[in-house]
Design a protein around this motif. Structure first.
Motif, PDB file in Angstrom:
ATOM      1  N   ARG A   1       0.804  -1.225   0.000  1.00 21.80           N
ATOM      2  CA  ARG A   1       0.000   0.000   0.000  1.00 21.80           C
ATOM      3  C   ARG A   1       0.835   1.271   0.000  1.00 21.80           C
ATOM      4  N   LEU A   2       2.148   1.130   0.024  1.00 23.89           N
ATOM      5  CA  LEU A   2       3.031   2.291   0.124  1.00 23.89           C
ATOM      6  C   LEU A   2       2.748   3.368  -0.932  1.00 23.89           C
ATOM      7  N   PRO A   3       2.566   3.009  -2.218  1.00 23.15           N
ATOM      8  CA  PRO A   3       2.336   4.057  -3.229  1.00 23.15           C
ATOM      9  C   PRO A   3       1.039   4.837  -3.026  1.00 23.15           C
ATOM     10  N   ASP A   4       0.074   4.266  -2.290  1.00 27.53           N
ATOM     11  CA  ASP A   4      -1.233   4.897  -2.127  1.00 27.53           C
ATOM     12  C   ASP A   4      -1.344   5.746  -0.860  1.00 27.53           C
ATOM     13  N   LEU A   5      -0.308   5.736  -0.020  1.00 33.04           N
ATOM     14  CA  LEU A   5      -0.351   6.491   1.234  1.00 33.04           C
ATOM     15  C   LEU A   5      -0.089   7.968   0.969  1.00 33.04           C
ATOM     16  N   ASN A   6      -0.645   8.835   1.836  1.00 34.65           N
ATOM     17  CA  ASN A   6      -0.326  10.259   1.707  1.00 34.65           C
ATOM     18  C   ASN A   6       1.092  10.512   2.221  1.00 34.65           C
ATOM     19  N   LYS A   7       1.558  11.743   2.082  1.00 33.66           N
ATOM     20  CA  LYS A   7       2.963  12.056   2.377  1.00 33.66           C
ATOM     21  C   LYS A   7       3.347  11.710   3.812  1.00 33.66           C
ATOM     22  N   SER A   8       2.509  12.077   4.773  1.00 29.95           N
ATOM     23  CA  SER A   8       2.828  11.818   6.183  1.00 29.95           C
ATOM     24  C   SER A   8       2.785  10.331   6.504  1.00 29.95           C
ATOM     25  N   GLU A   9       1.760   9.635   5.985  1.00 26.37           N
ATOM     26  CA  GLU A   9       1.657   8.198   6.223  1.00 26.37           C
ATOM     27  C   GLU A   9       2.840   7.459   5.608  1.00 26.37           C
ATOM     28  N   ARG A  10       3.276   7.918   4.442  1.00 24.70           N
ATOM     29  CA  ARG A  10       4.408   7.264   3.790  1.00 24.70           C
ATOM     30  C   ARG A  10       5.675   7.408   4.615  1.00 24.70           C
ATOM     31  N   LYS A  11       5.838   8.547   5.272  1.00 26.94           N
ATOM     32  CA  LYS A  11       7.006   8.738   6.142  1.00 26.94           C
ATOM     33  C   LYS A  11       7.010   7.707   7.265  1.00 26.94           C
ATOM     34  N   VAL A  12       5.821   7.456   7.840  1.00 25.53           N
ATOM     35  CA  VAL A  12       5.725   6.451   8.906  1.00 25.53           C
ATOM     36  C   VAL A  12       6.044   5.063   8.350  1.00 25.53           C
ATOM     37  N   ALA A  13       5.473   4.745   7.193  1.00 23.45           N
ATOM     38  CA  ALA A  13       5.705   3.434   6.582  1.00 23.45           C
ATOM     39  C   ALA A  13       7.182   3.223   6.280  1.00 23.45           C
ATOM     40  N   GLU A  14       7.825   4.226   5.720  1.00 23.80           N
ATOM     41  CA  GLU A  14       9.245   4.097   5.360  1.00 23.80           C
ATOM     42  C   GLU A  14      10.120   3.962   6.595  1.00 23.80           C
ATOM     43  N   ALA A  15       9.750   4.656   7.683  1.00 17.97           N
ATOM     44  CA  ALA A  15      10.508   4.515   8.929  1.00 17.97           C
ATOM     45  C   ALA A  15      10.408   3.089   9.469  1.00 17.97           C
ATOM     46  N   ILE A  16       9.234   2.485   9.333  1.00 16.68           N
ATOM     47  CA  ILE A  16       9.048   1.105   9.787  1.00 16.68           C
ATOM     48  C   ILE A  16       9.799   0.127   8.891  1.00 16.68           C
ATOM     49  N   LEU A  17       9.702   0.316   7.586  1.00 17.98           N
ATOM     50  CA  LEU A  17      10.325  -0.614   6.645  1.00 17.98           C
ATOM     51  C   LEU A  17      11.851  -0.527   6.656  1.00 17.98           C
ATOM     52  N   ARG A  18      12.384   0.638   7.079  1.00 15.05           N
ATOM     53  CA  ARG A  18      13.858   0.742   7.169  1.00 15.05           C
ATOM     54  C   ARG A  18      14.421  -0.264   8.158  1.00 15.05           C
ATOM     55  N   ASP A  19      13.696  -0.477   9.254  1.00 15.08           N
ATOM     56  CA  ASP A  19      14.160  -1.431  10.269  1.00 15.08           C
ATOM     57  C   ASP A  19      12.949  -1.920  11.058  1.00 15.08           C
ATOM     58  N   PRO A  20      12.235  -2.919  10.529  1.00 15.98           N
ATOM     59  CA  PRO A  20      11.013  -3.382  11.194  1.00 15.98           C
ATOM     60  C   PRO A  20      11.244  -3.863  12.628  1.00 15.98           C
ATOM     61  N   THR A  21      12.371  -4.514  12.864  1.00 11.46           N
ATOM     62  CA  THR A  21      12.644  -5.026  14.213  1.00 11.46           C
ATOM     63  C   THR A  21      12.795  -3.880  15.201  1.00 11.46           C
ATOM     64  N   ALA A  22      13.519  -2.840  14.812  1.00 12.18           N
ATOM     65  CA  ALA A  22      13.676  -1.675  15.686  1.00 12.18           C
ATOM     66  C   ALA A  22      12.332  -1.006  15.942  1.00 12.18           C
ATOM     67  N   ALA A  23      11.461  -1.002  14.923  1.00 13.23           N
ATOM     68  CA  ALA A  23      10.152  -0.349  15.067  1.00 13.23           C
ATOM     69  C   ALA A  23       9.303  -1.003  16.143  1.00 13.23           C
ATOM     70  N   THR A  24       9.499  -2.300  16.382  1.00 14.77           N
ATOM     71  CA  THR A  24       8.727  -2.977  17.432  1.00 14.77           C
ATOM     72  C   THR A  24       9.141  -2.516  18.826  1.00 14.77           C
ATOM     73  N   ARG A  25      10.299  -1.850  18.938  1.00 12.86           N
ATOM     74  CA  ARG A  25      10.781  -1.382  20.240  1.00 12.86           C
ATOM     75  C   ARG A  25      10.507   0.104  20.462  1.00 12.86           C
ATOM     76  N   TYR A  26      10.036   0.781  19.436  1.00 19.42           N
ATOM     77  CA  TYR A  26       9.767   2.213  19.557  1.00 19.42           C
ATOM     78  C   TYR A  26       8.561   2.473  20.436  1.00 19.42           C
ATOM     79  N   SER A  27       8.598   3.622  21.123  1.00 21.16           N
ATOM     80  CA  SER A  27       7.380   4.189  21.674  1.00 21.16           C
ATOM     81  C   SER A  27       6.728   4.984  20.552  1.00 21.16           C
ATOM     82  N   ILE A  28       5.482   5.401  20.753  1.00 20.89           N
ATOM     83  CA  ILE A  28       4.828   6.166  19.697  1.00 20.89           C
ATOM     84  C   ILE A  28       5.564   7.480  19.443  1.00 20.89           C
ATOM     85  N   ALA A  29       6.132   8.048  20.517  1.00 26.34           N
ATOM     86  CA  ALA A  29       6.888   9.294  20.362  1.00 26.34           C
ATOM     87  C   ALA A  29       8.174   9.047  19.575  1.00 26.34           C
ATOM     88  N   SER A  30       8.822   7.906  19.837  1.00 27.55           N
ATOM     89  CA  SER A  30      10.066   7.581  19.138  1.00 27.55           C
ATOM     90  C   SER A  30       9.820   7.383  17.645  1.00 27.55           C
TER      91      SER A  30
END
Length: 293
Positions: free
Chosen positions: A18-47
């Motif tokens: 769904r990445l191509p269909d996301l708006n600009k802000s949502e895509r930033k969140v998706a790309e941050a997760i896809l860069r390192d999915p394992t690290a994303a599981t340890r993030y707080s929402i603020a992180s």
């Protein structure tokens, strides 16, 4: 539909698709997760919000867009997705990537997409396609653009089965061959998107003349709708923006699966024929080091 080792509810795959269909802000969140999915599981929402350079409400909206009740639920689903499948789904090559970075991305993306194809290939579809190939009077492989080398590779593999086999990459030649087909002929048309107008028209011509048309293509495409039989290969990269990379490797692997299926269906008596072809190449090669040949 029976599938081979199919996995359900893969959040990482869903985000990537769904990445191509996301708006600009949502895509930033998706790309941050896809860069390192394992690290994303340890993030707080603020992180995660800081990592993606967005607000915390944006992260919450993103999670709800993927059917999560909130960020904690989203992280649980993300961890499950990592635990049950290939952790790397895909990252696009960036202009500032080092050689090591873009090489790693291409290799890992190919591995992930091959794994996805392995999970979603339908046993029923493969069996039906192999049955048609076994009964063929002659086989034609059609591929255009990035699929053309795949069609040629298929010709190299299938000519060993002691029946007429040819590959064609030119649309006019494909059209003429399709027009000359009759009952007993099989055309295998290979198309990543399944949206090339010429391929669809040619498939219709072949079917109108009594040929069996097997499509190795996107299951939701116009080409899939006009084929006699389908081997579904769902798209995993945007070939309108990027040159085809892993998609070509997946197509080649599917050709190997079909060729193996035909070989096994032919039975043990056919092995002698294949051995003779292989042995014919022996005089063309220097012996291996230490060999007595």
């Amino acid at each position: 539909m029976t599938t081979i080792a199919r996995r359900n509810d893969n959040l990482l795959e869903d985000i990537q698709t769904r990445l191509p269909d996301l708006n600009k802000s949502e895509r930033k969140v998706a790309e941050a997760i896809l860069r390192d999915p394992t690290a994303a599981t340890r993030y707080s929402i603020a992180s995660l919000a800081r990592e993606a350079s967005v607000s915390e409400p944006t992260v919450n909206r993103f999670c709800r867009a993927f059917s999560a009740t909130g960020f904690p639920d989203f992280k649980i689903r993300l961890a499950q997705s990592i635990a049950t499948g290939t952790p790397y789904v895909g990252q696009h090559v960036q202009p500032d990537d080092t050689v090591a970075q873009f090489a790693d991305k291409i290799m890992l993306s190919t591995m992930a997409n091959l794994d996805r194809a392995r999970q979603t290939l339908s046993e029923r579809e493969l069996t039906r396609a192999i049955d048609y190939l076994i009964q063929a009077r002659q086989i034609h492989f059609f591929g255009m653009g990035g699929s053309a080398p795949v069609a040629l590779d298929a010709q190299y593999k299938f000519f060993r089965f002691n029946l007429p086999v040819m590959s064609y990459s030119d649309a006019l030649m494909q059209r003429m061959v399709a027009a000359g087909c009759t009952t007993g002929d099989v055309i295998v048309t290979i198309s990543y998107t399944g949206r090339t107008r010429e391929s669809i028209d040619i498939a219709r011509i072949a079917r109108d003349n009594g040929a069996i048309v097997i499509g190795i293509t996107n299951p939701g495409s116009p080409l899939a709708d006009v084929c006699t039989a389908l081997v579904s290969v769902a798209p995993t990269e945007n070939t309108e923006v990027y040159m085809p990379m892993s998609s070509r490797i997946v197509q080649l692997a599917v050709i190997d699966v079909l060729a193996t299926g035909v070989t096994l269906k032919r039975g043990k008596d056919f092995q002698h024929h294949l051995k003779n072809i292989k042995e014919s190449l022996r005089p063309t090669r220097f012996p291996e080091a230490g060999s007595e040949d």
